[in-house]
Design a protein around this motif. Sequence first.
Motif, PDB file in Angstrom:
ATOM      1  N   HIS A   1     -60.186  35.461 -68.700  1.00  0.00           N
ATOM      2  CA  HIS A   1     -59.734  36.455 -69.801  1.00  0.00           C
ATOM      3  C   HIS A   1     -58.473  36.922 -69.003  1.00  0.00           C
ATOM      4  O   HIS A   1     -57.407  37.183 -69.599  1.00  0.00           O
ATOM      5  N   PHE A   2     -58.427  37.430 -67.654  1.00  0.00           N
ATOM      6  CA  PHE A   2     -57.210  37.951 -66.983  1.00  0.00           C
ATOM      7  C   PHE A   2     -56.063  36.952 -67.279  1.00  0.00           C
ATOM      8  O   PHE A   2     -54.953  37.409 -67.672  1.00  0.00           O
TER       9      PHE A   2
ATOM     10  N   LEU B   1     -64.605  36.770 -66.953  1.00  0.00           N
ATOM     11  CA  LEU B   1     -63.678  37.774 -66.884  1.00  0.00           C
ATOM     12  C   LEU B   1     -62.263  37.204 -66.199  1.00  0.00           C
ATOM     13  O   LEU B   1     -61.089  37.755 -66.672  1.00  0.00           O
ATOM     14  N   GLY B   2     -62.286  36.532 -65.233  1.00  0.00           N
ATOM     15  CA  GLY B   2     -61.218  35.845 -64.539  1.00  0.00           C
ATOM     16  C   GLY B   2     -60.323  35.204 -65.599  1.00  0.00           C
ATOM     17  O   GLY B   2     -58.918  35.349 -65.599  1.00  0.00           O
TER      18      GLY B   2
ATOM     19  N   GLU C   1     -57.093  34.332 -59.824  1.00  0.00           N
ATOM     20  CA  GLU C   1     -58.277  34.099 -60.894  1.00  0.00           C
ATOM     21  C   GLU C   1     -58.257  32.594 -60.949  1.00  0.00           C
ATOM     22  O   GLU C   1     -59.327  31.864 -60.914  1.00  0.00           O
TER      23      GLU C   1
ATOM     24  N   LEU D   1     -56.664  45.634 -68.246  1.00  0.00           N
ATOM     25  CA  LEU D   1     -56.788  44.174 -68.691  1.00  0.00           C
ATOM     26  C   LEU D   1     -58.136  43.947 -69.110  1.00  0.00           C
ATOM     27  O   LEU D   1     -58.277  43.278 -70.029  1.00  0.00           O
TER      28      LEU D   1
ATOM     29  N   TYR E   1     -55.682  45.727 -53.991  1.00  0.00           N
ATOM     30  CA  TYR E   1     -56.005  44.810 -55.083  1.00  0.00           C
ATOM     31  C   TYR E   1     -57.217  44.609 -55.417  1.00  0.00           C
ATOM     32  O   TYR E   1     -58.089  44.723 -54.646  1.00  0.00           O
TER      33      TYR E   1
ATOM     34  N   LEU F   1     -52.356  38.206 -59.976  1.00  0.00           N
ATOM     35  CA  LEU F   1     -53.787  38.054 -60.529  1.00  0.00           C
ATOM     36  C   LEU F   1     -54.342  37.047 -61.247  1.00  0.00           C
ATOM     37  O   LEU F   1     -55.448  36.485 -60.869  1.00  0.00           O
TER      38      LEU F   1
ATOM     39  N   SER G   1     -61.376  39.833 -60.683  1.00  0.00           N
ATOM     40  CA  SER G   1     -62.454  39.907 -61.509  1.00  0.00           C
ATOM     41  C   SER G   1     -63.980  40.301 -60.719  1.00  0.00           C
ATOM     42  O   SER G   1     -64.669  40.869 -61.353  1.00  0.00           O
TER      43      SER G   1
ATOM     44  N   ASP H   1     -49.384  41.411 -61.816  1.00  0.00           N
ATOM     45  CA  ASP H   1     -50.160  40.730 -63.034  1.00  0.00           C
ATOM     46  C   ASP H   1     -50.230  39.280 -62.593  1.00  0.00           C
ATOM     47  O   ASP H   1     -51.259  38.870 -62.795  1.00  0.00           O
TER      48      ASP H   1
ATOM     49  N   GLU I   1     -54.716  36.861 -70.639  1.00  0.00           N
ATOM     50  CA  GLU I   1     -54.142  38.008 -71.111  1.00  0.00           C
ATOM     51  C   GLU I   1     -52.784  38.473 -70.455  1.00  0.00           C
ATOM     52  O   GLU I   1     -52.099  38.925 -71.063  1.00  0.00           O
ATOM     53  N   ILE I   2     -52.747  38.051 -69.129  1.00  0.00           N
ATOM     54  CA  ILE I   2     -51.527  38.061 -68.433  1.00  0.00           C
ATOM     55  C   ILE I   2     -50.605  37.183 -68.766  1.00  0.00           C
ATOM     56  O   ILE I   2     -49.318  37.522 -69.118  1.00  0.00           O
TER      57      ILE I   2
END
Lengths: 110, 580
Positions: B543-544, B540-541, B482, A89, A51, B478, A54, B475, B547-548
């Motif tokens: 964004h994740f 970035l987090g 985040e 991603l 895993y 994640l 970010s 996904d 995005e997901i």
Amino acid sequence: MEHLIREDRGVLVISLTGDVDLESSPRARTVLLECVGQNRTVFVDMSAIAYIDSSGVASLVEAFQSARKGGNRFALVAVSEVALRVLQLARLDRIFPIHASLNDAFADDA
Amino acid sequence: MDINDAVSEERGTRLTQGLGLLADMGRDFADTRDIEGTLTRALTRITEYLDSEGGALFLLEDEGRILRCHASVGVIRIDGLTLPFDHGVVGNVVLTSQARIVRDVTSDPNFDNTVDNRTGFSTRSILCAPMSIKDECIGAIEVINKRGRDGRFEPADLALLEILCSSAAMALLNARLTASLVEQERVRREIELAAEIQRNLLPAALASDFPLFGLNIPARSVSGDFYDYFTLADGRIAWCLGDVSGKGINAALLMAKTASLYRCLGKTETSPRHLLARINDEICETATRGMFVTLVGGIYDPVADKVCFANAGHEPPLYHARDGSFREFEAAAPPLGILAVGDDTKMFPEIELSLKGGAFYVFTDGVTEGALASGEPLGAEGVRQALRDNAKLPLNDRIATIARLLDRDDGALHDDITLLGIDAARPAGTPSDEEQADLPFLYRFAARAELLQGARNAVRDYLTKKGAAENDANDVVLAIDEACQNVIRHAYCGMEAGDIVLEMALAGSHLIVDVRDFAPEIDDITLAPRKLDETRPGGLGTHFMREIMDEVAFLRPSDGIGNLLRMMKQIPVSPVVTKL
């Protein structure tokens, strides 16, 4: 997360294992930056990463930028499917040099 | 002082003394536990006060058939002496509830000189008054031989004795009532203790996926029913369910004995027919007249999903096969404790049954004969119907549901209810299909980095169980991770970490995730996603997450405290494979 550093054909190979998350990424960052700081080529073996979030990706980015600044090579090797998905991603899969295996990485170097 | 003044003064003094005596006696009776001692003290003072040579207090006993002397003072000592209830002057007073003066015993037909003859005492005169309250006479006090003057009792003496007697009667009844209340309370406490010990004889609840589950609801505080199960060294599970004839403490004691024998002998003797024979003979050896135990005892093999059992005179166990059919197993042996069988172990024949994913139930007649709310008994067919209706519930809920049909709030439970079930397919604690479909996810943890892994695992488990594909699950894990990191780093930043509550529901293919914190309100601009052409860390987090997930929105929690992030996503799910 566990990490292992070994030297192979003059290159520092860092293996990261397990979860690289908010708790463990500061350690990953320290290890990566220390290796990069030695002015040598650094390969990060990511085959055993279960895993990565970010903060883990950010550590890789920082190490990569630091290596580039010092004119050293920095590459990701054997990236696990999970980690690759996260890099995708982040749209970083085309920014990092990524090699399917350590041998591929050395071959690319030659 | 003339003679009249002297007389009236003496009367006044006597009256005052009489009232004082009454008050003292009342107090003495009120705070005594020693009724006999108090009665003796009261009698002593009455005798002294009436200036008599002796006194005795008799109480009716043996349902009013005899009079027993409970206190005696002065020249006669006749404590414990008993008389027929209608005997002598005392008997006459008790019988008629009328106080009497006998100035000369020789002229009284009721006088009985037996006592005088035995004691050598010479009774001349008697004053006797009944101890009665309302219409109930509980005894009498007599005083004997007035001293001084002409040795004769006066009507005033009689009136005073009557008052003292009724006061003593009242005090005595109160004391008796108190004593019986104390006794009742003591018995109640002891039964409570017995009930607790009994409850402890039942097996403790085991791991939630344990294939056996039992329930015992006593109609009174103690029960004659019991069940037990325990795992043997080889992994098989010994179990039993029994019902002792009769109710109350004696049944409870035999229950305790049988349950203990089963648990003790059952650890080494794993053949049900041998085990039942041994327990039978043990109970016979010390049989209490006419008491016996019906019992089904056996072994469950969880690997083969197979039971082997013997039925000693008990209500037939019920097998509910996967195809919905039922099968009963009538008792082929008498109850335990009726006839010693010695080496004849064929007395309790064993039945072997492969459950093949079906369920096996044993219960007491309190279940089949228990009354429904309509007043009708549940009956064997009712039990089957209830088991059929609730077949999809996990074992513990199924058994509790049946018990609730009988043990309602109206308190109409007349007999103990005891049920034991074996069901490896839907053991206790497994959610039913319906529950599984609707079960929302709720996970609360302190907002600390080292706890994120546990949260991720819980989220992943939930999504996988609900049929989400591995990649989708990863996904979503994640995205949620985040979101939690944002809470840790931005919402609770620099503060003592509060909690994060994750709520999630996957209905059909629609996933909703709520991430809730209890930090001061944050501005979501700080959480703006980074520009993708930047490779510097940060943002970035978020964004994740964007995005997901299909939607990411900051909402105000309804209670106005903290922050609520809601994320939604359509994810394809494969049909959930339930454990059958």
